[in-house]
Each structure stands twice: as structure tokens, then as C-alpha cells.
Scaffold this motif. Structure first.
Motif, PDB file in Angstrom:
ATOM      1  N   TRP A  48       0.864  -1.455  -0.021  1.00  0.00           N
ATOM      2  CA  TRP A  48      -0.184  -0.171  -0.389  1.00  0.00           C
ATOM      3  C   TRP A  48       0.486   1.467  -0.286  1.00  0.00           C
TER       4      TRP A  48
ATOM      5  N   LYS B 107       1.876   3.195  -3.303  1.00  0.00           N
ATOM      6  CA  LYS B 107       1.463   3.872  -4.173  1.00  0.00           C
ATOM      7  C   LYS B 107       0.920   5.905  -3.546  1.00  0.00           C
TER       8      LYS B 107
ATOM      9  N   ILE C 241      -8.044   3.247  -0.841  1.00  0.00           N
ATOM     10  CA  ILE C 241      -9.068   2.341  -0.752  1.00  0.00           C
ATOM     11  C   ILE C 241     -10.715   1.983  -0.348  1.00  0.00           C
TER      12      ILE C 241
ATOM     13  N   PHE D 221      -8.290  -2.770  -3.932  1.00  0.00           N
ATOM     14  CA  PHE D 221      -6.517  -2.716  -2.260  1.00  0.00           C
ATOM     15  C   PHE D 221      -7.857  -2.420  -1.391  1.00  0.00           C
TER      16      PHE D 221
END
Lengths: 107, 107
Positions: free
Chosen positions: A103, A106, B72, B85
Motif C-alpha cells: 500500500w 501508492k 481504499i 486494495f
DNA sequence: AGTGTTGCTACATTTTATGTAGCTTTGACA
DNA sequence: TGTCAAAGCTACATAAAATGTAGCAACACT
């Protein structure tokens, strides 16, 4: 803040579904960080304060009491420690740590 | 509250370890509840407000912006939705839900 | 007795969240 | 084309939590 009791109204659910009660607890400031840091080994209040870098003693103390009441951590001769349940919980947090690495790319 | 950016100082870690940045984000009021509820399907702002039962529009809006910036969740023609994700993250939250059921029997 | 460590508590300040109202836009329908 | 409902918010006052700094009491060691 009152301890979230599964089965009774909590933040997120009037019926107090277990997952919502747990999210209520884990979602409080520092709760997950404390569990994460405690997995490195039992330790004293002040050592835990160091591991958490920026937590205030006030918050740390409140969280510790809540997590203790919730049977996630306990006090031992070595200081604060994860209970068996706390360790199970940590094991489920671990894969989230791995996901977090992906994550972070990103940004 | 500023978005926690992995690699920069966040609540819990001056070096901004990815897991701490993610915990910072997920640990905010309602963040996990929103993810949990969105997994039942994309929906509108007001529908999400209903699913979350007691969230205020103010908080919901702030959290939605943060989670969107963090990749998210995202907006689609159907309203708010989990990103790929976000779904991965949900999958890791799921076993915590199962654990919560056992935990709830301790009370 | 003096020094250091631990586990907190006090308290003022700052940040967040809550709750209620209501504004603006969009789209359906008569 | 007026109007009605729903959606997606924002405003704002109030309440609740977290922070940061200080420091106290208990205990160990010397």
C-alpha cells in the motif's frame, strides 16, 4: 470512554455485534499500536511508552486498562504482555502489516 | 486530521512505517466500520449513513475523503465502493470478525 | 540519606467527534 | 415546467478524547 461490550450498543452498531465491539476497541487511538509493540515482548509501562514513541502516559494508561479488561493484554511479572487471545489477534494483524508495505508504494 | 503518509511521521511512528501509517488511518473513528459496511456492496452516502447507524455526516464525510485519498475506497457510478486494495484489506478484516465471536463469549 | 526507575495521576490545552439543521443539486414525475 | 423527493454534503455549537508537561509515591540500590 466506556468499554465496548459485545451484545450491547457500541459505536457502530446498536445491537453490539462482536466485530463492531472489537472495532470500537481496536479503533481507539493507539490500541493497535500497543498490541503491535507488545508482540515484541512483555515490557514495563515506560518501555512501552518508548516503543510507542509519541503516546502520552494518559492515553497509554487508559488504553492499557481497556485492553486489560477486554482480555487482550494482562500484567505479568515481566510487565504488560499479550494474552493468548491477544496473540491470536496479533497474528491476524500481521498480514495487514504485509499488505501495508504494498500500500505504501501508492504514495 | 492530516492523511497519514507512509514514510513520513504518523501517530505511532516517527519514521512512518507502513503498518503504523495504516493503523493510524484505520484507527480513526469509523474507518473500519465503513470498510466493513461497504463490503456489502457499493452504495450512496445516505445509504452508508444508514448502514453505519450512528455515524454523523460530518465524520462520515471526513473519513470518506481520507479513505479515498488513501486508495481504499473510490467513487463509482453506484456510489462509494471498495477499491481492489480495499477488498484485500477487507479480506484480512474478515478473520478478525470470526475471532470476535469467540472473544464476545468472554463477557 | 541520596539517586534512579517505575507506574502512574493532574490538569490545562488542543483535536476530534457528535448531533441537528439546512442548503444546493439532480432527477423523476405529473 | 412546477414541484417533490432524495442525494451529498456543509455549518456550527457542544461534548468527548487525546496531548503534553509536571510531578508524586513506591520501591530498589548504594
Amino acid at each position: 470512554m466506556a468499554l465496548p461490550i459485545p451484545g450491547k450498543p457500541v459505536r457502530g452498531s446498536k445491537s453490539g455485534q462482536p466485530i463492531m465491539a472489537l472495532f470500537d476497541l481496536l479503533g481507539r487511538n493507539w490500541a493497535m499500536g500497543i498490541i503491535w509493540n507488545l508482540n515484541e515482548g512483555s515490557c514495563t509501562f515506560r518501555e512501552l511508552q518508548n516503543r510507542c514513541e509519541t503516546v502520552s502516559p494518559t492515553t497509554l494508561n487508559v488504553r492499557l486498562k481497556e485492553l486489560t479488561s477486554a482480555h487482550i493484554i494482562e500484567r505479568t511479572l515481566d510487565g504488560y504482555a499479550l494474552t493468548p487471545f491477544g496473540k491470536e489477534l496479533f497474528d491476524l494483524l500481521l498480514p495487514i502489516g504485509k499488505l501495508a508495505k504494498g500500500w505504501s508504494e501508492k504514495f
